[in-house]
Design a protein around this motif. Structure first.
Motif, mmCIF file in Angstrom:
data_model
loop_
_atom_site.group_PDB
_atom_site.id
_atom_site.type_symbol
_atom_site.label_atom_id
_atom_site.label_comp_id
_atom_site.label_asym_id
_atom_site.label_seq_id
_atom_site.Cartn_x
_atom_site.Cartn_y
_atom_site.Cartn_z
ATOM 1 N N ILE A 7 0.867 -1.175 0.000
ATOM 2 C CA ILE A 7 0.000 0.000 0.000
ATOM 3 C C ILE A 7 0.901 1.221 0.000
ATOM 4 C CG2 ILE A 7 -1.785 1.252 1.233
ATOM 5 C CD1 ILE A 7 -2.586 -1.461 2.466
ATOM 6 N N LEU A 8 0.630 2.164 -0.899
ATOM 7 C CA LEU A 8 1.468 3.343 -1.075
ATOM 8 C C LEU A 8 0.639 4.605 -0.855
ATOM 9 C CD1 LEU A 8 4.136 4.695 -2.084
ATOM 10 C CD2 LEU A 8 3.193 4.502 -4.388
ATOM 11 N N TRP A 9 1.161 5.519 -0.031
ATOM 12 C CA TRP A 9 0.546 6.826 0.182
ATOM 13 C C TRP A 9 1.515 7.890 -0.319
ATOM 14 C CZ3 TRP A 9 0.167 2.993 3.823
ATOM 15 C CH2 TRP A 9 -1.096 2.697 4.323
ATOM 16 N N LEU A 10 1.015 8.867 -1.034
ATOM 17 C CA LEU A 10 1.821 9.996 -1.492
ATOM 18 C C LEU A 10 1.111 11.295 -1.130
ATOM 19 C CD1 LEU A 10 2.849 8.808 -5.072
ATOM 20 C CD2 LEU A 10 4.307 8.953 -3.063
ATOM 21 N N ASN A 11 1.890 12.289 -0.736
ATOM 22 C CA ASN A 11 1.337 13.591 -0.406
ATOM 23 C C ASN A 11 2.291 14.651 -0.947
ATOM 24 O OD1 ASN A 11 -0.360 15.507 0.699
ATOM 25 N ND2 ASN A 11 0.659 15.461 2.690
ATOM 26 N N ILE A 12 1.761 15.599 -1.694
ATOM 27 C CA ILE A 12 2.556 16.681 -2.261
ATOM 28 C C ILE A 12 1.936 17.996 -1.808
ATOM 29 C CG2 ILE A 12 3.346 17.796 -4.374
ATOM 30 C CD1 ILE A 12 3.069 15.057 -5.757
ATOM 31 N N GLY A 13 2.788 18.867 -1.267
ATOM 32 C CA GLY A 13 2.307 20.166 -0.806
ATOM 33 C C GLY A 13 3.206 21.283 -1.324
ATOM 34 N N TYR A 14 2.611 22.434 -1.549
ATOM 35 C CA TYR A 14 3.354 23.595 -2.025
ATOM 36 C C TYR A 14 2.845 24.814 -1.272
ATOM 37 C CZ TYR A 14 4.937 27.367 -5.048
ATOM 38 O OH TYR A 14 5.517 28.514 -5.516
ATOM 39 N N ALA A 15 3.770 25.653 -0.855
ATOM 40 C CA ALA A 15 3.365 26.881 -0.155
ATOM 41 C C ALA A 15 4.234 28.035 -0.612
ATOM 42 C CB ALA A 15 3.497 26.691 1.351
ATOM 43 N N LYS A 16 3.607 29.195 -0.688
ATOM 44 C CA LYS A 16 4.321 30.408 -1.061
ATOM 45 C C LYS A 16 3.819 31.524 -0.156
ATOM 46 C CE LYS A 16 5.615 33.234 -4.983
ATOM 47 N NZ LYS A 16 5.551 33.396 -6.433
ATOM 48 N N GLY A 17 4.757 32.261 0.423
ATOM 49 C CA GLY A 17 4.364 33.326 1.335
ATOM 50 C C GLY A 17 5.123 34.602 1.038
ATOM 51 N N LEU A 27 8.370 23.236 -1.513
ATOM 52 C CA LEU A 27 7.657 22.066 -2.011
ATOM 53 C C LEU A 27 7.928 20.937 -1.033
ATOM 54 C CD1 LEU A 27 6.078 20.655 -4.348
ATOM 55 C CD2 LEU A 27 8.318 20.058 -5.283
ATOM 56 N N LYS A 28 6.883 20.263 -0.600
ATOM 57 C CA LYS A 28 7.008 19.203 0.395
ATOM 58 C C LYS A 28 6.445 17.907 -0.177
ATOM 59 C CE LYS A 28 6.143 18.557 5.324
ATOM 60 N NZ LYS A 28 5.557 19.150 6.534
ATOM 61 N N LEU A 29 7.265 16.842 -0.180
ATOM 62 C CA LEU A 29 6.869 15.535 -0.704
ATOM 63 C C LEU A 29 6.941 14.510 0.422
ATOM 64 C CD1 LEU A 29 9.150 15.652 -3.859
ATOM 65 C CD2 LEU A 29 6.733 16.213 -3.779
ATOM 66 N N ASP A 30 5.869 13.760 0.625
ATOM 67 C CA ASP A 30 5.813 12.724 1.650
ATOM 68 C C ASP A 30 5.368 11.412 1.014
ATOM 69 O OD1 ASP A 30 6.298 14.327 4.074
ATOM 70 O OD2 ASP A 30 4.413 15.287 3.510
ATOM 71 N N ASN A 57 12.739 27.223 1.034
ATOM 72 C CA ASN A 57 12.867 27.916 2.309
ATOM 73 C C ASN A 57 11.635 27.602 3.161
ATOM 74 O OD1 ASN A 57 13.436 29.655 4.381
ATOM 75 N ND2 ASN A 57 12.866 31.503 3.241
ATOM 76 N N VAL A 58 11.759 26.608 4.045
ATOM 77 C CA VAL A 58 10.612 26.160 4.831
ATOM 78 C C VAL A 58 10.636 26.795 6.223
ATOM 79 C CG1 VAL A 58 11.804 24.078 5.633
ATOM 80 C CG2 VAL A 58 9.332 24.127 5.597
ATOM 81 N N PRO A 59 9.507 27.303 6.704
ATOM 82 C CA PRO A 59 9.442 27.813 8.076
ATOM 83 C C PRO A 59 9.569 26.661 9.085
ATOM 84 C CG PRO A 59 7.564 28.564 6.794
ATOM 85 C CD PRO A 59 8.271 27.548 5.973
ATOM 86 N N TYR A 60 10.072 26.956 10.253
ATOM 87 C CA TYR A 60 10.305 25.962 11.295
ATOM 88 C C TYR A 60 9.104 25.044 11.558
ATOM 89 C CZ TYR A 60 11.329 24.103 15.931
ATOM 90 O OH TYR A 60 11.513 23.275 16.988
#
Length: 121
Positions: A7-17, A27-30, A57-60
């Motif tokens: 079983i495979l789970w993928l999650n892709i997230g993108y944020a711009k501030g 860009l965050k890949l899980d 550049n990811v915030p803490y």
């Protein structure tokens, strides 16, 4: 019902501030892979693998911390977490974790009133 395939789970997230608090983008890949298989007369083996990668550049608060299960004075055994790692002890932008557990179930010993389950992690 289960499956014979992993079983495979993928999650892709993108944020711009663009504010005084944070100016940047990331860009965050899980990913997570989970597979269980039974070996006749020996038990069931469970394998879980987790991975994550952050580019930019990811915030803490959005960085990865370890998959910990120890708050310094108390710890519980649970699948997919490190019992010896304290919570928020490590911070990173990439990680890989692999957990292997073999459950012998009640195959090793059982009596009328006592049926312990034994597993190795």
């Amino acid at each position: 019902m289960g499956t014979k395939y992993p079983i495979l789970w993928l999650n892709i997230g993108y944020a711009k501030g663009s504010s005084d608090a944070w100016n940047g983008e990331f860009l965050k890949l899980d990913a997570k892979v989970k597979k269980s298989f039974t070996i006749r007369n020996i038990g069931t083996t469970h394998v879980q693998a987790f991975a994550g990668y952050i580019k930019g550049n990811v915030p803490y608060p959005y960085a990865y911390n370890g998959r910990a299960n120890n708050n310094g004075s108390f710890s519980l055994a649970s699948q997919g977490y490190f019992e010896t790692m304290r919570m928020n002890e490590f911070l990173s932008t990439e990680y890989v974790s692999i957990f292997i557990t073999h459950d012998f179930g009640k195959l090793l010993y059982q009596s009328k009133h006592f049926k312990p389950g034994i597993s190795l992690t």
